[in-house]
Design a protein around this motif. Structure first.
Motif, short mmCIF file in Angstrom:
data_model
loop_
_atom_site.label_atom_id
_atom_site.label_comp_id
_atom_site.label_asym_id
_atom_site.label_seq_id
_atom_site.Cartn_x
_atom_site.Cartn_y
_atom_site.Cartn_z
N ASP A 47 104.03 79.26 23.59
CA ASP A 47 103.74 78.37 24.72
C ASP A 47 102.36 78.65 25.32
OD1 ASP A 47 106.09 77.08 24.49
OD2 ASP A 47 107.00 77.88 26.30
N TYR A 106 108.45 76.25 33.55
CA TYR A 106 107.02 76.15 33.82
C TYR A 106 106.77 75.87 35.31
CZ TYR A 106 107.44 75.35 28.82
OH TYR A 106 107.78 75.46 27.49
N VAL A 147 99.10 74.63 34.20
CA VAL A 147 100.53 74.92 34.09
C VAL A 147 100.69 76.35 33.61
CG1 VAL A 147 102.65 74.40 32.84
CG2 VAL A 147 101.24 72.54 33.70
N GLU A 148 101.58 77.09 34.27
CA GLU A 148 101.85 78.47 33.90
C GLU A 148 103.29 78.63 33.44
OE1 GLU A 148 101.03 80.97 37.23
OE2 GLU A 148 98.84 80.68 37.13
N LYS A 149 103.52 79.58 32.55
CA LYS A 149 104.87 80.02 32.22
C LYS A 149 105.37 80.81 33.43
CE LYS A 149 107.83 80.03 28.67
NZ LYS A 149 107.61 80.88 27.49
N THR A 150 106.45 80.33 34.05
CA THR A 150 106.88 80.91 35.31
C THR A 150 107.15 82.41 35.19
OG1 THR A 150 107.84 78.78 35.94
CG2 THR A 150 108.57 80.72 37.17
N VAL A 171 99.81 77.74 30.05
CA VAL A 171 100.43 77.00 28.95
C VAL A 171 99.39 76.08 28.33
CG1 VAL A 171 102.20 75.28 28.40
CG2 VAL A 171 102.70 77.14 30.01
N ILE A 226 104.55 68.28 29.37
CA ILE A 226 104.48 69.69 29.02
C ILE A 226 105.30 69.88 27.75
CG2 ILE A 226 104.91 72.06 29.75
CD1 ILE A 226 104.88 71.07 32.65
#
Length: 301
Positions: A38, A70, A92-95, A101, A157
């Motif tokens: 990802d 995300y 967007v970030e991977k939580t 991402v 996404i």
């Protein structure tokens, strides 16, 4: 004889020991972490992304919305947006990991102000440009007035598509009664001229950008950049200094990216009115006029 006996006993003991281990003990697997497809970046790239976004703030009410695993991040110059032109940056970030991402896009921004008896949108690019090769996208929005707005964001996404509504956002007025957006009418259609990045102006010759947006029949839909091509002559004056002007200004001319660019010479600090003369492709007056026209923006440096 004794040596043989000892060796035999030792062999039997070890055989029993290994037999017990192989029949009674469970084999514990070794967990080897897999590569996360990802996320996009090496640590060096993550550092560069953070450097790009370091000068911006997360937009209150719009940033940190969740989409499954995300988190959408939205950045601007300040945490609260203002009337007129605002740059917006999306990531967007991977939580779980906070890593950026790679496989995402922003597909639409739909600003809306609900005034009870009526609703209306506002000028926005609704074009999302990638910053270099990093998973960061830029657009701009220019709210027409102060008050409560919503800015739904549509996204993709990976294989997830949807729209995040965001919390209602309070748009602040421009500081010190400055004017960074103005409307004019031509052929019974309303257009809006937005001055790009007005807070970046300084004394001397500035390369400036502006955008002309067109209000459609459905006022709740975003006002997108006009397809018509104009030329905009500019006449800066200082109202507190007898309306004296400045030399070496150049008209705002249409560019392939949809903006209008020109040169604005601000010879000293203070309040400046930027009078505008908008002309069509044939040179006919559309709005405003020469020198002290009634169509003008106001900036303070």
């Amino acid at each position: 004889m004794k040596v043989k006996t000892i060796r035999l006993a030792l062999g039997l003991f070890l055989g029993l020991a290994f037999s017990a281990c192989s029949t009674n003990d469970e084999v514990v697997p070794i967990n080897i972490p897999s590569i996360d497809d990802d996320v996009c970046c090496s640590q060096d790239d993550e550092n560069k992304i953070n450097q790009i976004l370091a000068g911006y703030k997360e937009v209150t009410g719009l940033s940190r919305q969740s989409v499954g695993d995300y988190t959408l991040k939205v950045y601007a110059r300040t945490a609260n947006l203002h009337v007129g032109y605002n740059d917006l940056y999306f990531a967007v970030e991977k939580t779980e990991s906070g890593r950026h991402v790679k496989d995402f896009t922003v597909t639409a921004l739909s600003p809306l102000m609900d005034m009870g008896m009526m609703q209306h949108s506002t000028p926005t690019a609704n074009q999302f440009d990638q910053i270099e090769s990093f998973p960061i996208y830029h657009t701009w929005v220019a709210p027409l007035m102060a008050g409560e707005w919503t800015l739904p964001v549509s996204y993709r996404i990976k294989d997830l598509n949807g729209t995040l509504p965001g919390a209602p956002i309070t748009i602040e007025p421009t500081p010190n009664n400055q004017v960074w957006i103005k409307s004019f009418k031509w052929n019974n259609i309303t257009y809006y001229l937005s001055l790009g990045s007005p807070q970046n102006l300084k004394t001397g010759v500035n390369t400036i950008s502006a955008y002309i947006s067109k209000k459609g029949e459905d006022s709740t839909q975003p006002y997108l950049p006009a397809s018509e091509v104009f030329t905009i002559d500019i006449y800066p004056t200082m109202p507190d200094m007898g309306n004296h002007t400045s030399p070496n200004n150049e008209p705002l001319v249409w560019q392939e990216n949809g903006s209008y660019q020109g040169k604005l010479n601000l010879t000293m600090t203070g309040t400046w009115d930027i009078h505008l003369h908008v002309k069509d492709a044939a040179g006919n007056t559309v709005a405003g006029g020469e020198e002290l026209s009634d169509l003008y923006l106001t900036v303070i440096i």
